[in-house]
Design a protein around this motif. Structure first.
Motif, mmCIF file in Angstrom:
data_model
loop_
_atom_site.group_PDB
_atom_site.id
_atom_site.type_symbol
_atom_site.label_atom_id
_atom_site.label_comp_id
_atom_site.label_asym_id
_atom_site.label_seq_id
_atom_site.Cartn_x
_atom_site.Cartn_y
_atom_site.Cartn_z
ATOM 1 N N ALA A 106 54.751 36.143 47.908
ATOM 2 C CA ALA A 106 55.105 37.547 48.121
ATOM 3 C C ALA A 106 54.075 38.464 47.473
ATOM 4 O O ALA A 106 53.684 39.496 48.047
ATOM 5 C CB ALA A 106 56.496 37.825 47.565
ATOM 6 N N LEU A 107 53.608 38.104 46.271
ATOM 7 C CA LEU A 107 52.577 38.909 45.616
ATOM 8 C C LEU A 107 51.271 38.886 46.414
ATOM 9 O O LEU A 107 50.585 39.909 46.529
ATOM 10 C CB LEU A 107 52.337 38.394 44.198
ATOM 11 N N LEU A 108 50.933 37.720 46.984
ATOM 12 C CA LEU A 108 49.721 37.630 47.792
ATOM 13 C C LEU A 108 49.832 38.412 49.097
ATOM 14 O O LEU A 108 48.822 38.715 49.737
ATOM 15 C CB LEU A 108 49.416 36.159 48.112
ATOM 16 N N THR A 109 51.063 38.728 49.497
ATOM 17 C CA THR A 109 51.280 39.470 50.733
ATOM 18 C C THR A 109 50.965 40.957 50.580
ATOM 19 O O THR A 109 50.643 41.631 51.570
ATOM 20 C CB THR A 109 52.741 39.303 51.190
ATOM 21 N N VAL A 110 51.049 41.482 49.356
ATOM 22 C CA VAL A 110 50.863 42.918 49.152
ATOM 23 C C VAL A 110 49.506 43.401 49.662
ATOM 24 O O VAL A 110 49.447 44.383 50.417
ATOM 25 C CB VAL A 110 51.078 43.294 47.674
ATOM 26 N N PRO A 111 48.369 42.764 49.280
ATOM 27 C CA PRO A 111 47.104 43.253 49.836
ATOM 28 C C PRO A 111 47.003 43.099 51.342
ATOM 29 O O PRO A 111 46.366 43.918 52.016
ATOM 30 C CB PRO A 111 46.042 42.398 49.117
ATOM 31 N N GLN A 112 47.646 42.077 51.909
ATOM 32 C CA GLN A 112 47.631 41.920 53.358
ATOM 33 C C GLN A 112 48.273 43.127 54.037
ATOM 34 O O GLN A 112 47.705 43.728 54.954
ATOM 35 C CB GLN A 112 48.379 40.646 53.755
ATOM 36 N N THR B 194 41.198 36.889 46.419
ATOM 37 C CA THR B 194 41.742 38.137 46.960
ATOM 38 C C THR B 194 41.739 39.228 45.902
ATOM 39 O O THR B 194 41.417 40.392 46.184
ATOM 40 C CB THR B 194 43.169 37.915 47.494
ATOM 41 N N GLY B 195 42.102 38.861 44.679
ATOM 42 C CA GLY B 195 42.072 39.831 43.598
ATOM 43 C C GLY B 195 40.679 40.405 43.380
ATOM 44 O O GLY B 195 40.511 41.614 43.185
ATOM 45 N N ILE B 196 39.669 39.546 43.434
ATOM 46 C CA ILE B 196 38.283 40.008 43.254
ATOM 47 C C ILE B 196 37.881 40.945 44.391
ATOM 48 O O ILE B 196 37.266 42.000 44.173
ATOM 49 C CB ILE B 196 37.340 38.798 43.171
ATOM 50 N N LEU C 79 46.289 38.640 41.469
ATOM 51 C CA LEU C 79 45.981 37.814 40.311
ATOM 52 C C LEU C 79 47.253 37.333 39.610
ATOM 53 O O LEU C 79 47.276 36.222 39.050
ATOM 54 C CB LEU C 79 45.098 38.599 39.337
ATOM 55 N N LEU C 80 48.308 38.124 39.635
ATOM 56 C CA LEU C 80 49.575 37.701 39.042
ATOM 57 C C LEU C 80 50.187 36.510 39.776
ATOM 58 O O LEU C 80 50.990 35.769 39.203
ATOM 59 C CB LEU C 80 50.568 38.868 39.041
#
Length: 403
Positions: A227-233, A294-296, A386-387
């Motif tokens: 879910a956290l990785l979905t935010v930038p998407q 993705t964070g970078i 990153l979290l």
């Protein structure tokens, strides 16, 4: 529908006379609809089968979009309530596709094939999204929102016809969960891909296989990290057009190209990573690595907000590409952890988490933007990526002597 409608944001904001915050609420309704329904669809899929659920979901989604084309356009005097309600219902019905099509993969393919098969299935999402991103903004500008809703309606009904014609339950029941499926990392005995087992130890087996995925913390950890990785998407998908228009003076074409790069590149990456993790294993390690990359990339987008437009666009496209690249691996992993018989429930949980983030992201970004700036928005998406790294579950421990 899900990828193309948000990219019509500029035309939607002006056509329906919405503020940026109101636009965020409307776009969030799509994600909310999927989020509130996905787990229910997954439970129903495990009980009634993927074919039946797909037929119901696709047909009803097409019907709702057809109704929107008839009665929920600016020409009909529709406002934020009618638009938001229509997108909410369309998202809720369309969420049936996630668990049902994923369970079909778990039913038809062996564990050593599922990563690639699931990644191809997941690549259909950015592929369909690319069609929506390419066509729907143009249709909104030239023909209006009747065409915007009619086109995905037609595709839903065509998909329902294809399901009726070609997708059937297999002759044999789903394979039971194995140690490899429990491991969930794609590493197989004798493959040479993973770390060799120490003498006197058996394979690493996930505790609790056979229990409901809803009662396993490791399954929840995977869903929440994704879910956290979905935010930038969703940030790139939903707000690239607004950002480029308001900050860079760019039009819908530039935004469409940026999102298309992210969608098409992410789709290609899904297939490559699915095949790679089938052969070499390490699905969980891959997900943590994607969180770092993705964070970078999104941090670079934050730093380069004031840079020349091509540089900023490149950073956003790369960040969006990475944020679109991990879904096949994640869906395979959580389904393997649950076992084929409970895959629909696990996939529904993951879908609920992902689209819950999809609901919250369009609400969060205007709020952050109202008090700060676009660099802070992109930096926030980087921090959330990153979290996800420490939250994702690690490799299962060996359970004892080999038998």
């Amino acid at each position: 529908m899900f990828s193309g409608i948000p990219v019509t944001g500029i035309a939607m904001r002006s056509g329906y006379h919405l503020s940026t915050s109101a636009l965020g609420i409307v776009l969030a309704c799509l994600g909310l609809g999927v989020a509130v329904s996905d787990l229910v669809w997954g439970l129903l899929t495990d009980r009634y089968g993927d074919r039946r659920i797909l037929l119901i979901g696709l047909t009803s989604t097409g019907a709702v979009l057809s109704l929107m084309a008839v009665a929920a356009t600016p020409a009909d005097g529709a406002g934020i309530v009618a638009l938001g309600a229509g997108l909410l219902v369309a998202g809720a019905l369309g969420g049936s596709v996630n668990g049902a099509s994923g369970r079909a993969i778990m039913t038809w393919f062996a564990d050593g094939e599922r990563g690639l098969a699931m990644s191809i299935r997941q690549t259909a999402i950015p592929a369909g999204g690319a069609v929506g991103v390419a066509l729907l903004p143009w249709l909104a500008d030239v023909y209006g929102f009747r065409a915007v809703y009619a086109l995905p309606s037609a595709f839903c009904l065509l998909a329902a016809a294809a399901t009726w014609r070609w997708l059937h339950e297999p002759d044999q029941p789903p394979a039971p969960a194995t140690a490899e499926a429990a491991l969930g990392t794609g590493e197989k005995a004798g493959s040479g891909a993973g770390r060799a087992a120490e003498p006197g130890t058996g394979p690493a087996v996930e505790p609790g296989v056979g229990r409901s995925p809803l009662r396993r913390w490791d399954v929840w950890r995977l869903a929440l990290s994704c879910a956290l990785l979905t935010v930038p998407q969703f940030a790139v998908l939903s707000f690239t057009a607004i950002f480029l228009h308001d900050v860079k003076g760019g039009g819908a074409t530039l935004a469409s190209v940026t999102v298309l790069i992210a969608q098409i590149g992410g789709g290609a990456a899904r297939i490559w990573t699915g095949r790679r993790t089938d052969r070499r294993g390490g699905r969980r390690a891959y997900l943590r690595g994607i969180g770092a990359l993705t964070g970078i990339a999104m941090a670079a987008a934050a730093v380069l907000t004031g840079a020349p437009t091509p540089v900023t666009v490149a950073a956003l496209a790369i960040g969006g590409l990475l944020a679109n690249s991990w879904h096949g691996v994640a869906y395979t992993e959580i389904a393997a952890m649950a076992g084929a018989a409970r895959a629909g429930t696990a996939l529904g949980l993951l879908g609920t988490a992902l689209f819950g983030a999809g609901f919250l992201t369009p609400l969060l970004i205007p709020a952050v933007l109202g008090h700060t700036s676009w660099p802070v928005v992109w930096a926030l998406t980087a921090a959330l990526s990153l979290l996800a790294i420490p939250l994702a579950p690690g490799r299962p421990r060996a359970t004892g002597p080999a038998r």
